[in-house]
Design a protein around this motif. Structure first.
Motif, PDB file in Angstrom:
ATOM      1  N   LEU A 180      47.815  12.710  13.644  1.00  0.00           N
ATOM      2  CA  LEU A 180      48.527  13.688  14.454  1.00  0.00           C
ATOM      3  C   LEU A 180      49.905  14.007  13.877  1.00  0.00           C
ATOM      4  N   ASP A 181      50.572  12.994  13.335  1.00  0.00           N
ATOM      5  CA  ASP A 181      51.863  13.249  12.684  1.00  0.00           C
ATOM      6  C   ASP A 181      51.692  14.201  11.510  1.00  0.00           C
ATOM      7  N   ASP A 182      50.658  13.969  10.708  1.00  0.00           N
ATOM      8  CA  ASP A 182      50.385  14.867   9.580  1.00  0.00           C
ATOM      9  C   ASP A 182      50.049  16.265  10.087  1.00  0.00           C
ATOM     10  N   TYR A 183      49.315  16.330  11.176  1.00  0.00           N
ATOM     11  CA  TYR A 183      48.899  17.608  11.741  1.00  0.00           C
ATOM     12  C   TYR A 183      50.111  18.409  12.223  1.00  0.00           C
ATOM     13  N   ARG A 184      51.119  17.690  12.746  1.00  0.00           N
ATOM     14  CA  ARG A 184      52.326  18.365  13.239  1.00  0.00           C
ATOM     15  C   ARG A 184      53.027  19.145  12.135  1.00  0.00           C
ATOM     16  N   ASP A 185      52.844  18.727  10.887  1.00  0.00           N
ATOM     17  CA  ASP A 185      53.471  19.428   9.772  1.00  0.00           C
ATOM     18  C   ASP A 185      52.920  20.833   9.604  1.00  0.00           C
ATOM     19  N   PHE A 186      51.776  21.113  10.222  1.00  0.00           N
ATOM     20  CA  PHE A 186      51.143  22.429  10.132  1.00  0.00           C
ATOM     21  C   PHE A 186      51.059  23.052  11.524  1.00  0.00           C
ATOM     22  N   ARG A 187      52.190  23.135  12.203  1.00  0.00           N
ATOM     23  CA  ARG A 187      52.225  23.594  13.593  1.00  0.00           C
ATOM     24  C   ARG A 187      51.688  24.996  13.793  1.00  0.00           C
ATOM     25  N   ASP A 188      51.784  25.838  12.782  1.00  0.00           N
ATOM     26  CA  ASP A 188      51.302  27.199  12.948  1.00  0.00           C
ATOM     27  C   ASP A 188      49.783  27.270  12.903  1.00  0.00           C
ATOM     28  N   GLN A 189      49.172  26.177  12.536  1.00  0.00           N
ATOM     29  CA  GLN A 189      47.714  26.115  12.452  1.00  0.00           C
ATOM     30  C   GLN A 189      47.143  25.780  13.835  1.00  0.00           C
ATOM     31  N   ALA A 190      46.165  26.532  14.258  1.00  0.00           N
ATOM     32  CA  ALA A 190      45.535  26.297  15.563  1.00  0.00           C
ATOM     33  C   ALA A 190      44.681  25.029  15.519  1.00  0.00           C
ATOM     34  N   ILE A 191      44.635  24.325  16.640  1.00  0.00           N
ATOM     35  CA  ILE A 191      43.765  23.149  16.746  1.00  0.00           C
ATOM     36  C   ILE A 191      42.340  23.645  16.931  1.00  0.00           C
ATOM     37  N   ARG A 192      41.471  23.123  16.103  1.00  0.00           N
ATOM     38  CA  ARG A 192      40.062  23.519  16.162  1.00  0.00           C
ATOM     39  C   ARG A 192      39.236  22.402  16.786  1.00  0.00           C
ATOM     40  N   GLU A 193      38.059  22.735  17.190  1.00  0.00           N
ATOM     41  CA  GLU A 193      37.148  21.739  17.752  1.00  0.00           C
ATOM     42  C   GLU A 193      36.854  20.641  16.735  1.00  0.00           C
ATOM     43  N   THR A 194      36.730  21.013  15.473  1.00  0.00           N
ATOM     44  CA  THR A 194      36.467  19.999  14.436  1.00  0.00           C
ATOM     45  C   THR A 194      37.634  19.015  14.323  1.00  0.00           C
ATOM     46  N   ASP A 195      38.864  19.471  14.582  1.00  0.00           N
ATOM     47  CA  ASP A 195      40.019  18.569  14.570  1.00  0.00           C
ATOM     48  C   ASP A 195      39.906  17.549  15.698  1.00  0.00           C
ATOM     49  N   ILE A 196      39.511  18.023  16.868  1.00  0.00           N
ATOM     50  CA  ILE A 196      39.373  17.125  18.022  1.00  0.00           C
ATOM     51  C   ILE A 196      38.263  16.110  17.783  1.00  0.00           C
ATOM     52  N   ARG A 197      37.154  16.576  17.234  1.00  0.00           N
ATOM     53  CA  ARG A 197      36.046  15.649  16.933  1.00  0.00           C
ATOM     54  C   ARG A 197      36.460  14.642  15.853  1.00  0.00           C
ATOM     55  N   GLY A 198      37.212  15.109  14.868  1.00  0.00           N
ATOM     56  CA  GLY A 198      37.708  14.206  13.825  1.00  0.00           C
ATOM     57  C   GLY A 198      38.647  13.157  14.392  1.00  0.00           C
ATOM     58  N   LEU A 199      39.485  13.566  15.312  1.00  0.00           N
ATOM     59  CA  LEU A 199      40.387  12.637  15.971  1.00  0.00           C
ATOM     60  C   LEU A 199      39.590  11.608  16.777  1.00  0.00           C
ATOM     61  N   HIS A 200      38.541  12.059  17.448  1.00  0.00           N
ATOM     62  CA  HIS A 200      37.690  11.139  18.202  1.00  0.00           C
ATOM     63  C   HIS A 200      37.024  10.130  17.259  1.00  0.00           C
ATOM     64  N   ARG A 201      36.590  10.599  16.083  1.00  0.00           N
ATOM     65  CA  ARG A 201      35.999   9.680  15.097  1.00  0.00           C
ATOM     66  C   ARG A 201      36.998   8.609  14.683  1.00  0.00           C
ATOM     67  N   LEU A 202      38.245   9.022  14.457  1.00  0.00           N
ATOM     68  CA  LEU A 202      39.281   8.061  14.068  1.00  0.00           C
ATOM     69  C   LEU A 202      39.532   7.033  15.167  1.00  0.00           C
ATOM     70  N   ILE A 203      39.635   7.505  16.394  1.00  0.00           N
ATOM     71  CA  ILE A 203      39.953   6.607  17.506  1.00  0.00           C
ATOM     72  C   ILE A 203      38.819   5.626  17.787  1.00  0.00           C
ATOM     73  N   THR A 204      37.597   6.042  17.591  1.00  0.00           N
ATOM     74  CA  THR A 204      36.454   5.193  17.947  1.00  0.00           C
ATOM     75  C   THR A 204      35.852   4.447  16.759  1.00  0.00           C
ATOM     76  N   GLU A 205      36.459   4.601  15.596  1.00  0.00           N
ATOM     77  CA  GLU A 205      35.921   3.942  14.397  1.00  0.00           C
ATOM     78  C   GLU A 205      35.789   2.435  14.614  1.00  0.00           C
ATOM     79  N   GLY A 206      34.585   1.932  14.408  1.00  0.00           N
ATOM     80  CA  GLY A 206      34.324   0.505  14.517  1.00  0.00           C
ATOM     81  C   GLY A 206      34.207  -0.011  15.940  1.00  0.00           C
ATOM     82  N   THR A 207      34.321   0.870  16.923  1.00  0.00           N
ATOM     83  CA  THR A 207      34.276   0.395  18.311  1.00  0.00           C
ATOM     84  C   THR A 207      33.074   0.929  19.075  1.00  0.00           C
ATOM     85  N   ILE A 208      32.506   2.021  18.623  1.00  0.00           N
ATOM     86  CA  ILE A 208      31.266   2.534  19.216  1.00  0.00           C
ATOM     87  C   ILE A 208      30.327   2.887  18.065  1.00  0.00           C
ATOM     88  N   PRO A 209      29.037   3.020  18.345  1.00  0.00           N
ATOM     89  CA  PRO A 209      28.098   3.356  17.267  1.00  0.00           C
ATOM     90  C   PRO A 209      28.495   4.653  16.546  1.00  0.00           C
TER      91      PRO A 209
END
Length: 156
Positions: free
Chosen positions: A109-138
């Motif tokens: 998210l800190d890296d993402y803030r560097d590109f504030r003019d860029q819209a958040i996409r669904e793939t960004d949200i899914r990627g963030l979910h992958r990062l948060i759940t890595e190693g904790t859910i299948p």
């Protein structure tokens, strides 16, 4: 009994008349105190807040994973953050994995803030979910929307 003081100011042809009450005086005092506080912030511009930011990040991360049921404290979190590059992720317990994953997501998210003019996409949200759940859910559930109801507490 409230004291009132009537004040007249002559500015050009205009005469301003107002009453100073204790309430007005308290408000003026509060404004002056805030002005002093804001001016004092100039002193801290050169101060390095990285330790403060690091501690807040750890507190936030610990609170977040504890909500999910992890049992971890700020001291343990600090050790994990400091030694994260040298830790075998597979040897960590679920709470520790959640914490490390949360910290990775915050970096993302800190890296993402560097590109504030860029819209958040669904793939960004899914990627963030992958990062948060890595190693904790299948793996097949990471970055995927749930289709079943989410239940907190007893399911029965």
């Amino acid at each position: 009994m409230e004291h009132e003081t009537e004040i007249n100011h002559n500015i050009g042809r205009i005469i301003y008349r107002y009453k100073v009450t204790p309430k007005t005086l308290n408000q003026i005092t509060a404004i002056a105190e805030w002005r002093g506080f804001v001016q004092g912030l100039e002193t801290f511009k050169a101060y390095d807040f990285s330790d403060f930011e690091r501690h807040n990040l750890l507190e936030e991360a610990v609170a977040s994973v504890c909500i999910e049921g992890a049992s971890i404290n700020v001291k343990e979190a600090s050790t994990l953050l400091t030694n994260r590059e040298n830790i075998n992720f597979e040897e960590l317990n679920k709470g520790q994995k959640e914490l490390v994953a949360y910290l990775k997501a915050m970096e993302y998210l800190d890296d993402y803030r560097d590109f504030r003019d860029q819209a958040i996409r669904e793939t960004d949200i899914r990627g963030l979910h992958r990062l948060i759940t890595e190693g904790t859910i299948p793996l097949k559930q990471q970055g995927v929307y749930r289709l079943e109801p989410v239940v907190i507490g007893d399911k029965g």
